[in-house]
Design a protein around this motif. Sequence first.
Motif, PDB file in Angstrom:
ATOM      1  N   THR A   1     107.479  12.888   3.775  1.00 36.00           N
ATOM      2  CA  THR A   1     107.676  14.567   3.361  1.00 36.00           C
ATOM      3  C   THR A   1     108.846  13.908   1.916  1.00 36.00           C
ATOM      4  N   ILE A   2     109.177  12.559   2.583  1.00 36.96           N
ATOM      5  CA  ILE A   2     110.096  11.690   1.541  1.00 36.96           C
ATOM      6  C   ILE A   2     109.242  11.137   0.403  1.00 36.96           C
ATOM      7  N   ALA A   3     108.095  10.943   1.089  1.00 41.53           N
ATOM      8  CA  ALA A   3     107.181  10.539  -0.334  1.00 41.53           C
ATOM      9  C   ALA A   3     106.822  11.258  -0.925  1.00 41.53           C
ATOM     10  N   ARG A   4     106.577  12.725  -0.929  1.00 45.88           N
ATOM     11  CA  ARG A   4     105.863  13.273  -1.338  1.00 45.88           C
ATOM     12  C   ARG A   4     107.307  14.895  -2.518  1.00 45.88           C
ATOM     13  N   LEU A   5     108.566  14.150  -2.422  1.00 47.07           N
ATOM     14  CA  LEU A   5     109.356  15.078  -2.531  1.00 47.07           C
ATOM     15  C   LEU A   5     109.534  14.016  -4.384  1.00 47.07           C
ATOM     16  N   PRO A   6     109.345  12.834  -4.528  1.00 47.25           N
ATOM     17  CA  PRO A   6     109.723  13.014  -6.392  1.00 47.25           C
ATOM     18  C   PRO A   6     108.709  12.520  -7.081  1.00 47.25           C
ATOM     19  N   GLU A   7     107.303  13.952  -6.352  1.00 48.77           N
ATOM     20  CA  GLU A   7     105.935  13.872  -6.804  1.00 48.77           C
ATOM     21  C   GLU A   7     106.514  15.858  -7.674  1.00 48.77           C
ATOM     22  N   TYR A   8     107.113  16.016  -6.320  1.00 49.09           N
ATOM     23  CA  TYR A   8     107.394  17.377  -6.747  1.00 49.09           C
ATOM     24  C   TYR A   8     108.628  17.751  -7.772  1.00 49.09           C
ATOM     25  N   LEU A   9     109.699  16.954  -7.716  1.00 48.63           N
ATOM     26  CA  LEU A   9     110.551  16.405  -8.751  1.00 48.63           C
ATOM     27  C   LEU A   9     109.731  15.852 -10.185  1.00 48.63           C
TER      28      LEU A   9
ATOM     29  N   SER B   1     105.650  29.574  -8.077  1.00 50.73           N
ATOM     30  CA  SER B   1     105.115  29.552  -6.902  1.00 50.73           C
ATOM     31  C   SER B   1     104.701  28.424  -5.816  1.00 50.73           C
ATOM     32  N   SER B   2     104.908  28.541  -4.834  1.00 50.58           N
ATOM     33  CA  SER B   2     104.355  27.492  -4.054  1.00 50.58           C
ATOM     34  C   SER B   2     102.712  26.707  -4.484  1.00 50.58           C
ATOM     35  N   GLU B   3     101.564  27.676  -4.464  1.00 49.03           N
ATOM     36  CA  GLU B   3     101.170  27.750  -4.840  1.00 49.03           C
ATOM     37  C   GLU B   3     100.625  26.841  -5.909  1.00 49.03           C
ATOM     38  N   GLY B   4     101.450  27.307  -7.370  1.00 47.77           N
ATOM     39  CA  GLY B   4     101.826  26.562  -8.313  1.00 47.77           C
ATOM     40  C   GLY B   4     101.982  24.819  -8.729  1.00 47.77           C
ATOM     41  N   LEU B   5     103.067  25.339  -7.817  1.00 48.32           N
ATOM     42  CA  LEU B   5     103.745  23.807  -7.831  1.00 48.32           C
ATOM     43  C   LEU B   5     102.780  22.423  -7.453  1.00 48.32           C
ATOM     44  N   ALA B   6     102.146  23.422  -5.965  1.00 50.63           N
ATOM     45  CA  ALA B   6     101.515  22.556  -5.080  1.00 50.63           C
ATOM     46  C   ALA B   6      99.994  21.542  -6.570  1.00 50.63           C
ATOM     47  N   ALA B   7      99.268  22.600  -6.981  1.00 55.04           N
ATOM     48  CA  ALA B   7      98.275  22.506  -7.592  1.00 55.04           C
ATOM     49  C   ALA B   7      99.594  21.508  -8.540  1.00 55.04           C
TER      50      ALA B   7
ATOM     51  N   LYS C   1     106.224  23.623   4.210  1.00 59.61           N
ATOM     52  CA  LYS C   1     106.630  22.981   4.721  1.00 59.61           C
ATOM     53  C   LYS C   1     107.673  22.309   4.210  1.00 59.61           C
ATOM     54  N   ASP C   2     106.952  21.009   3.220  1.00 55.41           N
ATOM     55  CA  ASP C   2     108.086  19.989   3.059  1.00 55.41           C
ATOM     56  C   ASP C   2     109.564  20.702   1.742  1.00 55.41           C
ATOM     57  N   LEU C   3     109.568  21.338   1.335  1.00 58.77           N
ATOM     58  CA  LEU C   3     110.600  22.347   1.189  1.00 58.77           C
ATOM     59  C   LEU C   3     111.646  22.925   1.961  1.00 58.77           C
ATOM     60  N   SER C   4     110.534  23.672   2.634  1.00 62.55           N
ATOM     61  CA  SER C   4     111.466  24.269   4.429  1.00 62.55           C
ATOM     62  C   SER C   4     112.508  23.363   5.055  1.00 62.55           C
ATOM     63  N   HIS C   5     112.092  22.051   5.045  1.00 57.03           N
ATOM     64  CA  HIS C   5     112.628  21.203   5.678  1.00 57.03           C
ATOM     65  C   HIS C   5     114.063  20.801   4.899  1.00 57.03           C
ATOM     66  N   LEU C   6     114.467  21.144   4.062  1.00 57.29           N
ATOM     67  CA  LEU C   6     115.576  20.749   3.215  1.00 57.29           C
ATOM     68  C   LEU C   6     116.635  21.991   2.809  1.00 57.29           C
ATOM     69  N   GLY C   7     116.219  23.363   3.969  1.00 56.00           N
ATOM     70  CA  GLY C   7     116.782  24.889   3.418  1.00 56.00           C
ATOM     71  C   GLY C   7     115.803  25.497   2.982  1.00 56.00           C
TER      72      GLY C   7
ATOM     73  N   VAL D   1     113.087  27.030 -10.565  1.00 55.62           N
ATOM     74  CA  VAL D   1     112.815  25.532 -11.024  1.00 55.62           C
ATOM     75  C   VAL D   1     114.052  24.564 -10.764  1.00 55.62           C
ATOM     76  N   THR D   2     114.792  25.310 -11.978  1.00 57.80           N
ATOM     77  CA  THR D   2     116.630  24.315 -11.634  1.00 57.80           C
ATOM     78  C   THR D   2     117.529  24.155 -10.572  1.00 57.80           C
ATOM     79  N   LEU D   3     116.754  24.620  -9.561  1.00 59.79           N
ATOM     80  CA  LEU D   3     117.834  25.436  -8.764  1.00 59.79           C
ATOM     81  C   LEU D   3     117.273  23.864  -7.473  1.00 59.79           C
ATOM     82  N   LEU D   4     115.809  23.825  -7.547  1.00 57.24           N
ATOM     83  CA  LEU D   4     114.957  23.467  -6.926  1.00 57.24           C
ATOM     84  C   LEU D   4     115.241  21.360  -7.147  1.00 57.24           C
TER      85      LEU D   4
END
Lengths: 248, 248
Positions: A27-35, A50-56, A67-73, A84-87
């Motif tokens: 998960t940690i390794a993917r967080l920078p990509e999400y960011l 949406s999770s769909e949009g961000l995932a794409a 699931k990744d995001l759920s790990h951080l609350g 977006v800003t909050l995340l």
Amino acid sequence: MSQQRHGSTPGHGAGAVPAFPDLPEATIARLPEYLRALHNLGETGADTVSSEGLAAAAGVNSAKLRKDLSHLGSYGTRGVGYDVTLLIEQIEYVLGLDQRRAVCLVGLGNLGHALAGYDGFASRGFKIVALFDADESKVGEIIHGLPVRHISDLGRVAVEEKIAIGVIATPAGAAQAVADVLVDAGVTSILNFAPCVLSVPSNVDVRKVDLAIELQILSFHEHRKASLTALPGGRSATTAGDQEAVGS
Amino acid sequence: MSQQRHGSTPGHGAGAVPAFPDLPEATIARLPEYLRALHNLGETGADTVSSEGLAAAAGVNSAKLRKDLSHLGSYGTRGVGYDVTLLIEQIEYVLGLDQRRAVCLVGLGNLGHALAGYDGFASRGFKIVALFDADESKVGEIIHGLPVRHISDLGRVAVEEKIAIGVIATPAGAAQAVADVLVDAGVTSILNFAPCVLSVPSNVDVRKVDLAIELQILSFHEHRKASLTALPGGRSATTAGDQEAVGS
DNA sequence: CGCGATTTGTGCACGCCTTCACAAGCGCCT
DNA sequence: AGGCGCTTGTGAAGGCGTGCACAAATCGCG
Ligand SMILES: NC(=O)c1ccc[n+]([C@@H]2O[C@H](COP(=O)([O-])OP(=O)(O)OC[C@H]3O[C@@H](n4cnc5c(N)ncnc54)[C@H](O)[C@@H]3O)[C@@H](O)[C@H]2O)c1
Ligand SMILES: NC(=O)c1ccc[n+]([C@@H]2O[C@H](COP(=O)([O-])OP(=O)(O)OC[C@H]3O[C@@H](n4cnc5c(N)ncnc54)[C@H](O)[C@@H]3O)[C@@H](O)[C@H]2O)c1
């Protein structure tokens, strides 16, 4: 010898200080990509995603992302998506990017020069505060506004500048020695570009970037693909005019 | 990635051509590391090496190494170890390094210059055969013996030179366009240094190298380590805004 | 105010990967 | 020749990560 303590069972009792929920390494390794994807989206003016949009945008499966995001609350809103800003704030906090980290670069040859001039550091919360080399003829040279110092000054400067991360861009033969110097100076994270394994104390994290390995992995797949097409087709012309469009 | 047929019992009927046993992806990623370690050992004059010794040199667990090697056949001798030369040949064959692969490099800025001058390519079976850029002022420049060509020549040159691997070192905004050009030219492996996701047909392999991601992962571990040492040791200064009540 | 459309958060099953532990095999020494 | 120590190759177990599928939650709209 790096001991690996396999302790699962997060036993730390009720930390007052955040005391991280231990996130899965994957998960940690993917967080920078999400960011990065979030920053891109933010610039296009999107408020939520949406999770769909961000995932794409991040190139992953949407379930994995959730699931990744759920790990951080829970920072999403059902029926709506993620703010977006909050995340962005949350992920940056988790990654420790809310505080600027001082980076030093050792070895200013071919690669080191490129790294020193890379603006992708500063734009993501990192600041190169010092450059080091062992070559006397390079010491004193100013590269992108920073002077090259002699490696023997590393210990002193590292403490002064509170350097947290060291980047090694020396030949492989010198890398271990440089790593030792960094560790002695209290640096606890190392990014190593030299093609060799470093041995460091267990409290020091090392990540490696090795071009040759990446190319060899690609080479394997080329080899595999070639042996596959050789089987059924006989010789397929592969003049490669058209590709079937995959995108979406 | 591609479809995973879980089969033990790989059903290909007696391929005349090698027709690879499907190696686990994780194993493939480690083979280059073993190879490098073997070359180092070979230079020290060692004839054979035990799994323990090779594992140490490659920085992995010895059981893992044995299992990895077992996947490509039995090339060790019980009680003795592995024949260094033989194992090198085997791994190089599996990785497809017995044939030199032509590589092209797109984007000759800061990073591209460094890559063009990197001798770690040639020494491992890769040869940079062409350089491309979109900037007219760079076209024609000779870098390490190779002329920079215009990106619009890529299609033609790629076929002429049988380019198998393309390296992208352009800004992120241009990366997808470059990838499209590479794919159209028949390149089936891409190494991407730009911080973005590429969408390509499923028969094309992409590997990504992203500095910022590596640094951010290190940053996370710094953050974690800092929050851990803050727990037992006395005063938590709380200079930074650490609140974040997790959990229910 | 309630309903349906939408999207998150997650329980669960499955497969991959890692690691342990040990039998089988090999060479050397006596 | 036989035993002994060393090392490989592998069966089995456990942990980790992934992806499906769905209940819970929220919003917009009539
Ligand atoms: N050039 C690339 O594109 C590239 C790509 C991937 C990996 N690498 C790896 O990065 C490393 C550097 O590559 P390069 O092409 O820049 O090499 P280089 O020879 O151009 O530069 C190496 C630099 O390290 C300095 N150095 C040597 N010993 C040192 C020591 N003990 N302490 C401090 N500095 C020392 C040298 O003075 C020199 O300036 C190598 O390990 C290489 O394999 C390079
Ligand atoms: N410099 C580094 O140390 C470093 C490190 C990691 C990642 N990166 C990434 O590598 C990429 C390149 O970095 P850089 O510092 O060399 O940037 P740069 O701006 O110095 O060079 C980019 C080059 O790409 C060329 N280019 C632009 N559009 C093109 C196109 N459509 N087709 C062909 N060429 C094109 C430009 O003319 C330029 O020469 C960036 O994505 C950067 O984020 C750089």
